[in-house]
Scaffold this active site. Structure first.
Site, short mmCIF file in Angstrom:
data_model
loop_
_atom_site.label_atom_id
_atom_site.label_comp_id
_atom_site.label_asym_id
_atom_site.label_seq_id
_atom_site.Cartn_x
_atom_site.Cartn_y
_atom_site.Cartn_z
N HIS A 1 -7.65 -5.73 0.05
CA HIS A 1 -6.39 -5.01 0.23
C HIS A 1 -5.67 -5.51 1.48
CE1 HIS A 1 -3.83 -1.56 -0.46
NE2 HIS A 1 -4.08 -1.06 0.73
N LYS B 1 4.36 2.17 -2.21
CA LYS B 1 4.76 3.37 -2.97
C LYS B 1 6.21 3.69 -2.59
CE LYS B 1 0.06 5.28 -2.01
NZ LYS B 1 -0.87 4.48 -2.74
N SER C 1 0.82 -1.20 0.00
CA SER C 1 0.00 0.00 0.00
C SER C 1 0.87 1.27 0.00
CB SER C 1 -0.95 -0.07 1.19
OG SER C 1 -2.09 0.66 0.90
C1 GCU Z 1 -5.43 4.82 1.53
C2 GCU Z 1 -4.87 5.54 0.31
C3 GCU Z 1 -4.05 4.61 -0.57
C4 GCU Z 1 -3.04 3.84 0.26
C5 GCU Z 1 -3.73 3.17 1.41
C6 GCU Z 1 -2.82 2.46 2.39
O1 GCU Z 1 -6.41 3.95 1.15
O2 GCU Z 1 -5.94 6.10 -0.38
O3 GCU Z 1 -3.38 5.34 -1.59
O4 GCU Z 1 -2.33 2.94 -0.53
O5 GCU Z 1 -4.41 4.13 2.18
O6 GCU Z 1 -1.66 2.78 2.51
O7 GCU Z 1 -3.32 1.60 3.11
#
Ligand code: GCU
Length: 415
Positions: free
Chosen positions: A394, A257, A253
């Protein structure tokens, strides 16, 4: 617009024959060409790639993740705890504090490392965690983090972790599996490096670099996390028990990044794994499906540099898209993974991005992602770029880890 039409047909086709996913808008888009230099010449030979790579790094530094400071000169590593009998005797645990400016009262991070006892000089899986090292494993010797922490998980009181938070987030961390497969696992709490809230700036490493704030390409939170991963790599290079030449950087997540940006900026990472990194990570913006750019910059204003906000609602005007980010990892092995219910990340966008970066792998003599359309659920496709989409939401599951370890075995053993 022959290319755009082909893309549209391709997207519609993969929709029908894939699986039950929410239909993505059948948007016509043309991706920026990763091999087209800023001056309009096309990169056609491997020797030209480095120049193009520098241009792409420049885009990301200026427009999205921001600048990063160099390795700090006064940084100090201190092994504060070590035991050869961790995890029922199968691992050696080390806990290492990194004092970024050499001062014990300055910004610092603690690396928790488990080394498999059966392997000499093991390869490493390195990844940041969301809530503190003590949450990822039920091990009473892990130091309880003292930095600011999100209070959602059990055991967090007044933005600080207590002993009750031990082992509250073991699910995403297949510690036993990783050790049994002969890999070391190293992890760091992301909040040690930069606490994940807008006002967290003063409590993290970014405060050491005030000159990198208040500018358009400021040192950002994702930038700081990636930078912290590189500092862990600096430590590995000093530890003779570790194979620092075979370190895989992993992230889920928002931390996916950061793992991608770390892999892009630091070529010492031999392999990169993006677990559902979504928008701002592996997923294409141009498709405009899933999380919107405006949501990223508005909901998490600290993650990216200030310049990135100029693209709110203007995804189509970005001079790059996230296959550019993935291409910075070439020719090193790269794994991109999605989950079917993770609409926010736009799994198709993650797949198309992995596919689109493959031209750079091919340029450099490697097989990119060997798939024309998104594979069925739980059917990983592995070239030098790998991809899978699994059922579920997720998260990071044991299934994900099994694929990553197979992929790492394949490339690391081939060496
Ligand atoms: C939020 C965000 C995402 C990210 C996620 C996470 O949902 O919008 O871009 O990847 O958090 O880190 O769990």
């Amino acid at each position: 617009m022959k290319r755009a039409t082909t893309l549209l047909l391709f997207m519609l086709f993969s929709r029908f024959f894939a699986f039950s996913q929410q239909p993505a808008p059948a948007l016509v888009y043309t991706l920026p060409d990763v091999l087209l230099m800023n001056n309009g010449t096309k990169v056609t030979a491997p020797a030209q790639w480095d120049k193009r790579r520098q241009e792409i790094l420049g885009f990301y530094t200026k427009q999205m993740y921001g600048q990063m400071p160099p390795k700090p000169q006064n940084m100090v590593f201190k092994v504060v705890e070590q035991s050869k009998t961790a995890l029922n005797g199968k691992a050696t645990r080390k806990q290492v504090i990194v004092y970024f400016n050499g001062k014990t009262n300055g910004p610092q991070m603690t690396i928790l490392i488990y080394l498999p006892n059966k392997v000499k000089h093991p390869r490493v899986i390195l990844g940041l965690n969301f809530y503190g090292n003590q949450t990822i494993v039920a091990d009473s010797a892990v130091l309880i983090d003292t930095a600011w922490v999100d209070t959602r998980p059990k055991g967090m009181v007044n933005y600080h972790a207590t002993a009750a938070s031990r082992g509250v987030n073991t699910g995403p961390w297949a510690v036993d599996k990783i050790i049994d497969r002969g890999y070391a696992l190293a992890t760091i709490y992301d909040g040690d490096i930069d606490p994940d809230f807008k006002g967290g700036f003063s409590r993290g490493v970014r405060a050491l670099y005030p000159e990198l704030q208040g500018i358009g390409d400021n040192f950002s939170t994702v930038g700081a996390w990636a930078w912290g991963l590189s500092r862990a790599m600096d430590y590995f290079e000093t530890d003779k028990d570790i194979n620092a030449k075979q370190v895989a950087v992993f992230g889920h997540s928002r931390l996916g990044k950061a793992a991608l940006w770390a892999g892009a900026t630091d070529t010492r990472f031999a392999l990169v794994i993006s677990n559902e990194s979504g928008k701002g990570g592996a997923s294409l913006f141009a498709r405009q499906s899933g999380e919107a750019l405006r949501h990223l910059t508005g909901g998490f204003p600290n993650w990216f540099c200030a310049n990135f906000r100029q693209y709110n609602d203007k995804e189509a005007s970005l001079p790059f898209d996230q296959h550019f980010l993935l291409s910075l990892i070439a020719p090193r092995p790269l794994y991109v993974a999605s989950a079917v219910e993770d609409k926010n990340s736009d799994p198709d966008g993650e797949f198309q991005s992995a596919k689109a970066c493959s031209v750079v792998y091919q340029l450099l003599g490697k097989k990119g992602l060997p798939a024309d359309s998104i594979p069925p659920l739980s059917h990983p496709v592995m070239g030098q770029v790998a991809y899978h989409i699994r059922p579920g939401k997720h998260d990071v599951t044991d299934y994900d880890w099994e694929q990553y370890l197979d992929f790492a075995d394949h490339f690391f053993k081939a060496k």
